[in-house]
Design an enzyme around this catalytic site. Structure first.
Site, PDB file in Angstrom:
ATOM      1  N   LEU A 134      10.224 -30.623  46.622  1.00  0.00           N
ATOM      2  CA  LEU A 134      10.673 -31.161  47.912  1.00  0.00           C
ATOM      3  C   LEU A 134       9.707 -30.716  49.006  1.00  0.00           C
ATOM      4  O   LEU A 134       9.961 -29.741  49.723  1.00  0.00           O
ATOM      5  CB  LEU A 134      12.089 -30.673  48.234  1.00  0.00           C
ATOM      6  CG  LEU A 134      13.207 -31.247  47.357  1.00  0.00           C
ATOM      7  CD1 LEU A 134      14.472 -30.421  47.494  1.00  0.00           C
ATOM      8  CD2 LEU A 134      13.494 -32.685  47.747  1.00  0.00           C
ATOM      9  N   ASP A 159      13.418 -41.854  56.228  1.00  0.00           N
ATOM     10  CA  ASP A 159      13.745 -40.840  57.233  1.00  0.00           C
ATOM     11  C   ASP A 159      13.021 -39.518  56.963  1.00  0.00           C
ATOM     12  O   ASP A 159      12.655 -38.791  57.892  1.00  0.00           O
ATOM     13  CB  ASP A 159      15.252 -40.562  57.239  1.00  0.00           C
ATOM     14  CG  ASP A 159      16.084 -41.831  57.276  1.00  0.00           C
ATOM     15  OD1 ASP A 159      16.817 -42.029  58.257  1.00  0.00           O
ATOM     16  OD2 ASP A 159      16.005 -42.628  56.326  1.00  0.00           O
ATOM     17  N   GLN A 178      11.776 -40.491  49.373  1.00  0.00           N
ATOM     18  CA  GLN A 178      13.093 -40.783  48.815  1.00  0.00           C
ATOM     19  C   GLN A 178      13.888 -41.664  49.780  1.00  0.00           C
ATOM     20  O   GLN A 178      14.536 -42.622  49.381  1.00  0.00           O
ATOM     21  CB  GLN A 178      13.829 -39.484  48.537  1.00  0.00           C
ATOM     22  CG  GLN A 178      14.945 -39.624  47.528  1.00  0.00           C
ATOM     23  CD  GLN A 178      15.416 -38.274  47.052  1.00  0.00           C
ATOM     24  OE1 GLN A 178      15.997 -37.514  47.830  1.00  0.00           O
ATOM     25  NE2 GLN A 178      15.172 -37.961  45.789  1.00  0.00           N
ATOM     26  N   PHE A 179      13.815 -41.336  51.036  1.00  0.00           N
ATOM     27  CA  PHE A 179      14.271 -42.179  52.135  1.00  0.00           C
ATOM     28  C   PHE A 179      13.197 -42.121  53.207  1.00  0.00           C
ATOM     29  O   PHE A 179      12.587 -41.072  53.431  1.00  0.00           O
ATOM     30  CB  PHE A 179      15.610 -41.692  52.715  1.00  0.00           C
ATOM     31  CG  PHE A 179      16.776 -41.910  51.804  1.00  0.00           C
ATOM     32  CD1 PHE A 179      17.566 -43.049  51.931  1.00  0.00           C
ATOM     33  CD2 PHE A 179      17.089 -40.989  50.819  1.00  0.00           C
ATOM     34  CE1 PHE A 179      18.647 -43.260  51.085  1.00  0.00           C
ATOM     35  CE2 PHE A 179      18.159 -41.193  49.970  1.00  0.00           C
ATOM     36  CZ  PHE A 179      18.948 -42.330  50.094  1.00  0.00           C
ATOM     37  N   GLU A 185       7.267 -32.999  51.366  1.00  0.00           N
ATOM     38  CA  GLU A 185       6.615 -34.258  51.727  1.00  0.00           C
ATOM     39  C   GLU A 185       5.211 -34.064  52.271  1.00  0.00           C
ATOM     40  O   GLU A 185       4.293 -34.833  51.982  1.00  0.00           O
ATOM     41  CB  GLU A 185       7.487 -35.005  52.748  1.00  0.00           C
ATOM     42  CG  GLU A 185       8.745 -35.623  52.179  1.00  0.00           C
ATOM     43  CD  GLU A 185       9.903 -34.655  52.019  1.00  0.00           C
ATOM     44  OE1 GLU A 185      10.961 -35.067  51.525  1.00  0.00           O
ATOM     45  OE2 GLU A 185       9.738 -33.459  52.381  1.00  0.00           O
ATOM     46  N   HIS A 220      19.668 -41.329  56.861  1.00  0.00           N
ATOM     47  CA  HIS A 220      19.285 -42.163  55.730  1.00  0.00           C
ATOM     48  C   HIS A 220      19.224 -43.640  56.132  1.00  0.00           C
ATOM     49  O   HIS A 220      19.275 -44.516  55.273  1.00  0.00           O
ATOM     50  CB  HIS A 220      20.273 -41.999  54.566  1.00  0.00           C
ATOM     51  CG  HIS A 220      20.288 -40.634  53.959  1.00  0.00           C
ATOM     52  ND1 HIS A 220      20.890 -39.560  54.571  1.00  0.00           N
ATOM     53  CD2 HIS A 220      19.765 -40.154  52.802  1.00  0.00           C
ATOM     54  CE1 HIS A 220      20.755 -38.486  53.811  1.00  0.00           C
ATOM     55  NE2 HIS A 220      20.073 -38.822  52.728  1.00  0.00           N
TER      56      HIS A 220
END
Length: 668
Positions: free
Chosen positions: A406, A433, A430-431, A408, A475
């Site tokens: 995790l 956001d 993943q999203f 980014e 999200h």
């Protein structure tokens, strides 16, 4: 704690098995950055240069590193690593031109000091944000592993910069993926004026490495032989047994963070103590006392170096100031690429959902480009949060379809590192956001790197986006406008399965950085027949999805479907222009529809204020004013975060307000 951390033991040199030639080479390499520093400080006082970041007292670290590594192994330096650039034999006149913002510098006057790279010299320079280069090193090292190259990548950071989240992410990814990276921390006791005890609550970085499952070595950073031997031995071992290692080089910065900041915050006795450990003077004394160097040779060598510096400075100063050329400035934003549209080889089509079209395009691009690497959270066995990469790991292998921690920022940075080595990278958020955690890598590294020093960023970031699925504030955001403002990026946003596949393939072909937005609410709700074969669509080309005479609706993404439904329900005869590409957007198509109907409204799912519609409407008002029969209108979501409850979300979205505006525009 600063006095405890910084070693005050004498610098002791051990000749060991080193030849006299090696020892003298290290000495000459040490002298070059020191003599350049001396000259630069004079030029600074004379006002001939504007800024200088001094590495005085830390030269042994850079020289130990650059002399120990192979010339074709990448080094990612920072502000105080002048010795890396001189050690890699960068022509001094070009280096000085860079410092002065001249055209022959590596950034053509667009950036300063050491904010540049050179593929020829296997150097990737830093940006002012200090931390992001660690992830780039990870990407370069990953490329070496994927290509079965027995090489090491070495990246510098400072003790202050280690407080950045990028430090943690960079080390964590390297440890998890067992990447052949040497992380060198120059532990000099201060981050600008902030002492180490106000940066972190440990003494040495040897305490930190084990937390990442990583070996850590502490060396005397003022001892060029100790530094050289450490990196030489370590790099040889890592080439055989790839893994990351953290090297802590204890040293001290004898001048200000940059010259204007000074050193008044440093206790006088600390400066006096560390002046006795000067890496150049102590090594020189060792060579003289050992009989390896004599005074005549010393004087001759210094004179030669000074002469080389002065000659190079004369060349750099003689070069005229850079002359701006707007066409060239805009042209250099992107790596040169001329898109050639690929049509499907056959007429065979299959009904596919939006989500299947994306997966289809991604899979066919993986077949087409063996150097394309996919990275993202849970994209392996799990197939991604939305199952777009389901089955990919089995088909393409875990080297090319990589589950990531995790982090980014590190993964986007690793994508850039891969592209430096000629790979393509697709990073899945993943999203959409969550991209905020990697924002710096996108807007300051990916977007600017080609403009700054000609390195392309062959990275596509997929962004599941949009509201309408009751997913709440974190999200559901439409954040394309965050990036629309950033020169150097390309942005696509398809509204149909056909466009989704063709635009994704086109983005992956282009060796420039892309943000690819895909609306989550369309994934399984929208289907159409699309070609089974690989194909691409033109980037920067809008699509007229409906034609009418009364007014023009300019929109993209989910807005296309809202617009279609609205005009059908209300019996309005309208042009609906789907932008498809947001950067660059299709100026001619916008102008054509404005000229045709004279009435225009822009519809966006994003919040109204600061959205893309504001920019395009302003352009229409400025350039198409005489074509208009009514004010240019726009509608978007409320200027609030995206709420969770369905009734609140429905009120947030612009659908009903848009219908009211349509009637107002038609009757104006």
């Amino acid at each position: 704690m600063t006095r405890e951390i910084l070693s005050t033991t004498p610098v002791i040199f051990k000749k060991g098995k080193h030849s006299d030639a090696t020892l003298l080479q290290l000495y000459r390499s040490l002298l070059v950055p020191r003599k350049i520093e001396e000259k630069m400080l004079v030029l600074l006082r004379q006002g001939k240069i504007t800024k200088w970041f001094s590495g005085w007292g830390q030269e042994a670290i850079s020289i130990g590193v650059v002399e120990a590594l192979a010339n074709d192994e990448f080094i990612l330096p920072m502000h105080r690593n002048l010795g890396i650039f001189t050690g890699r034999k960068i022509p001094l006149e070009r280096l000085f031109a860079q410092f002065q913002g001249k055209k022959s510098g590596f950034t053509k006057g667009r950036d300063r000091s050491f904010h540049f790279g050179s593929r020829e010299h296997h150097i990737v320079g830093m940006i002012s944000h200090l931390g992001p280069q660690l992830a780039i090193a990870d990407g370069i090292a990953l490329a070496h592993r994927l290509s079965n190259e027995r090489k090491v990548t070495l990246v510098f950071t400072g003790d202050g910069a280690s407080s950045e989240g990028d430090f943690h992410e960079g080390l964590n990814v390297a440890a998890v993926w067992k990447l052949p990276v040497i992380f060198v921390v120059e532990h000099n006791g201060y981050g600008l004026s902030t002492p180490s005890e106000e940066q972190f609550a440990f003494k040495y970085f040897t305490e930190k490495g084990p937390g990442y499952g990583m070996e850590t070595i502490r060396v005397d950073g003022n001892n060029v032989l100790e530094m050289y031997d450490c990196i030489k031995k370590l790099s040889k071992d890592i080439r055989k047994n790839p893994r990351p290692v953290l090297v802590e080089a204890i040293t001290f910065r004898m001048r200000g963070h940059e010259e204007a900041s000074g050193t008044k915050y440093v206790p006088k006795e600390l400066m006096e103590t560390w002046s006795l450990k000067d890496p150049v003077e102590n090594y020189e004394r060792f060579l003289l006392e050992s009989g390896i160097l004599n005074e005549v040779e010393k004087v001759k060598m210094i004179a030669e170096i000074k002469s080389e510096i002065n000659q190079a400075l004369d060349i750099a100063f003689a070069e005229e100031a850079v002359q701006p050329n707007s066409d060239e400035e805009l042209r250099d934003l992107f790596y040169p690429f001329e898109q050639i549209i690929t049509n499907p080889l056959s007429d065979k089509k299959t009904e596919k959902r939006f989500i299947d079209a994306i997966s289809d395009g991604l899979s066919q691009s993986m077949d087409k480009y063996p150097n394309l690497i996919l990275m993202g959270q849970d994209i392996g066995e799990y197939g991604g949060a939305f199952k777009i990469t389901d089955g990919f790991k089995a088909k393409f292998g875990s080297d090319r379809v990589r589950n990531t921690p995790l982090c980014e920022s590190a993964i986007i940075g690793a994508g850039l590192g891969l592209s430096i080595q000629g790979y393509k990278a697709m990073v899945e958020m993943q999203f959409g956001d969550f991209v905020s955690v990697g924002f710096n890598q996108i807007v300051n590294n990916l977007a600017k790197i080609h403009y700054r020093w000609g390195q392309n960023a062959d990275v596509v970031i997929r962004m599941p986006t949009g509201a309408g699925v009751a997913a709440g504030p974190f999200h559901s955001q439409s954040n394309e406008a965050w990036f629309f403002h950033t020169p150097g990026l390309k942005i696509v946003y398809p509204s149909s399965p056909y466009d989704a596949k063709g635009l994704l393939n086109a983005a992956l072909e282009d060796p420039n950085p892309y943000l690819y937005f895909e609306h989550k609410a369309l994934y399984r709700s929208l289907s159409e027949e699309i070609p089974d074969d690989y194909y691409t669509l033109e980037i920067g080309k809008a699509k007229l999805v409906a034609e009418g005479q009364e007014l023009s609706i300019i929109t993209y993404g989910m807005g296309v479907h809202w617009a279609k439904a609205a005009v059908e329900e209300m019996g309005i005869d309208a042009d609906i222009l789907d932008l498809r590409t947001l950067l660059p957007w299709d100026v001619e198509a916008v102008k054509a529809t404005v000229q045709k109907t004279g009435r225009v409204i822009f519809l966006q799912e994003d919040c109204l204020t600061g959205g893309i519609g504001g920019e395009i409407c302003a352009w229409i008002s400025e350039h198409c004013f005489e074509m208009l029969d009514a004010p240019v209108m726009r509608e978007g979501s409320l200027d609030t975060p995206v709420p969770f409850a369905p009734s609140l979300e429905k009120n947030f979205l612009p659908v009903d307000r848009f219908k009211e505006k349509l009637l107002k525009l038609r009757s104006y």
